[in-house]
Design a protein around this motif. Structure first.
Motif, mmCIF file in Angstrom:
data_model
loop_
_atom_site.group_PDB
_atom_site.id
_atom_site.type_symbol
_atom_site.label_atom_id
_atom_site.label_comp_id
_atom_site.label_asym_id
_atom_site.label_seq_id
_atom_site.Cartn_x
_atom_site.Cartn_y
_atom_site.Cartn_z
ATOM 1 N N MET A 1 84.980 11.932 -41.705
ATOM 2 C CA MET A 1 85.882 12.481 -40.687
ATOM 3 C C MET A 1 85.056 12.924 -39.479
ATOM 4 N N ASP A 2 85.416 12.409 -38.291
ATOM 5 C CA ASP A 2 84.631 12.759 -37.107
ATOM 6 C C ASP A 2 85.135 14.063 -36.484
ATOM 7 N N ARG A 3 84.383 14.543 -35.486
ATOM 8 C CA ARG A 3 84.702 15.825 -34.859
ATOM 9 C C ARG A 3 86.095 15.835 -34.240
ATOM 10 N N GLU A 4 86.475 14.756 -33.587
ATOM 11 C CA GLU A 4 87.770 14.722 -32.919
ATOM 12 C C GLU A 4 88.918 14.880 -33.907
ATOM 13 N N GLN A 5 88.761 14.305 -35.086
ATOM 14 C CA GLN A 5 89.788 14.451 -36.115
ATOM 15 C C GLN A 5 89.882 15.891 -36.606
ATOM 16 N N GLY B 1 96.508 21.962 -35.182
ATOM 17 C CA GLY B 1 97.824 21.987 -35.811
ATOM 18 C C GLY B 1 98.863 21.249 -34.989
ATOM 19 N N GLU B 2 100.033 21.123 -35.562
ATOM 20 C CA GLU B 2 101.121 20.428 -34.866
ATOM 21 C C GLU B 2 102.182 21.393 -34.348
ATOM 22 N N GLY B 3 102.187 22.597 -34.880
ATOM 23 C CA GLY B 3 103.142 23.595 -34.418
ATOM 24 C C GLY B 3 104.567 23.351 -34.852
#
Length: 246
Positions: free
Chosen positions: A1-5, A12-14
């Motif tokens: 998993m990269d940093r952007e992920q 979060g999606e809220g």
């Protein structure tokens, strides 16, 4: 998993109830974006200080409730709330140690981001420096004056380990913890920028040391000296060593 992920997951999606209740989108956007941080330690610096403001907000609200409960002579509830307040102060002290993991060189980069700001401008801290006054006034009125008691009586001549005594001890515990918080904050500053350096306003950090002399409830501290001196005058200020008879 990269940093952007990872960054996306943390934002979060809220859309979930938990996120909506805690306002996590707003909460997690209170820090600088990762690509805007001056270095990798700046995030912890912001989070620790933002967390302090939240804990101090809770401390202030708790003190207001303690004052209300004491005014109604709800001693057990007030003592329970004092336990909460003491724990909050413990968290404020403990989390400062996280900042000990910064190097002094990395901190200088962060320091450049502060303008001329300092912890003395913290709204929570400034409020706490005022809230002890009504707390003492309520205690003095309800648990001393209305009971025809003095501080000396509850600790010495009419000592009963009663409600007045227990609340007095809860208050001095808070006072001590607040002084400990100031001490740890000063030592953190000494570790980060040195003892003799100037603040971002051009003043010596000695201004912080002067705050250590402040006591919220001086009468509760003074009675200890007075009682010890009283006993000393009875027993002898300078006593023989217990080893003298060997």
């Amino acid at each position: 998993m990269d940093r952007e992920q990872v960054y996306a997951m943390m934002a979060g999606e809220g859309k979930y109830d938990y996120e909506k209740y805690l306002n996590t989108p707003e909460l997690l956007s209170c820090q600088k974006p990762y690509d805007a941080l001056c270095n990798k330690d700046e995030l912890q610096f912001q989070i620790v200080h933002q967390s302090e403001e939240l804990w101090m907000k809770l401390a202030c609200y708790t003190i207001l409730e303690i004052d209300e409960q004491m005014a109604d002579e709800q001693t057990f509830k007030a003592l329970s709330l004092f336990t909460r307040l003491h724990k909050i102060m413990g968290y404020l002290i403990d989390q400062l140690s996280i900042l000990d993991t910064m190097s002094i060189k990395d901190y200088q980069q962060i320091r450049l981001q502060l303008g001329n700001g300092s912890g003395q401008e913290s709204p929570g801290f400034k409020t706490l420096l005022q809230l002890y006054k009504p707390l003492w006034q309520t205690f003095e009125r309800v648990y001393l004056s209305e009971k025809s008691l003095t501080v000396e009586q509850i600790y010495n001549s009419e000592y009963r380990h009663d409600a007045s005594y227990m609340l007095a001890e809860a208050m001095i515990e808070y006072d001590q913890l607040f002084q400990n918080f100031r001490y740890h904050h000063i030592k953190l500053i000494h570790r980060s920028i040195g003892i003799d350096s100037k603040s971002l306003k051009g003043r010596s950090t000695d201004i912080l040391n002067s705050g250590m002399r402040m006591q919220f409830f001086p009468k509760l501290w003074q009675v200890r000296s007075e009682m010890t001196d009283l006993w000393g005058s009875e027993y002898g200020v300078k006593r023989d060593s217990i080893a003298d008879g060997e």
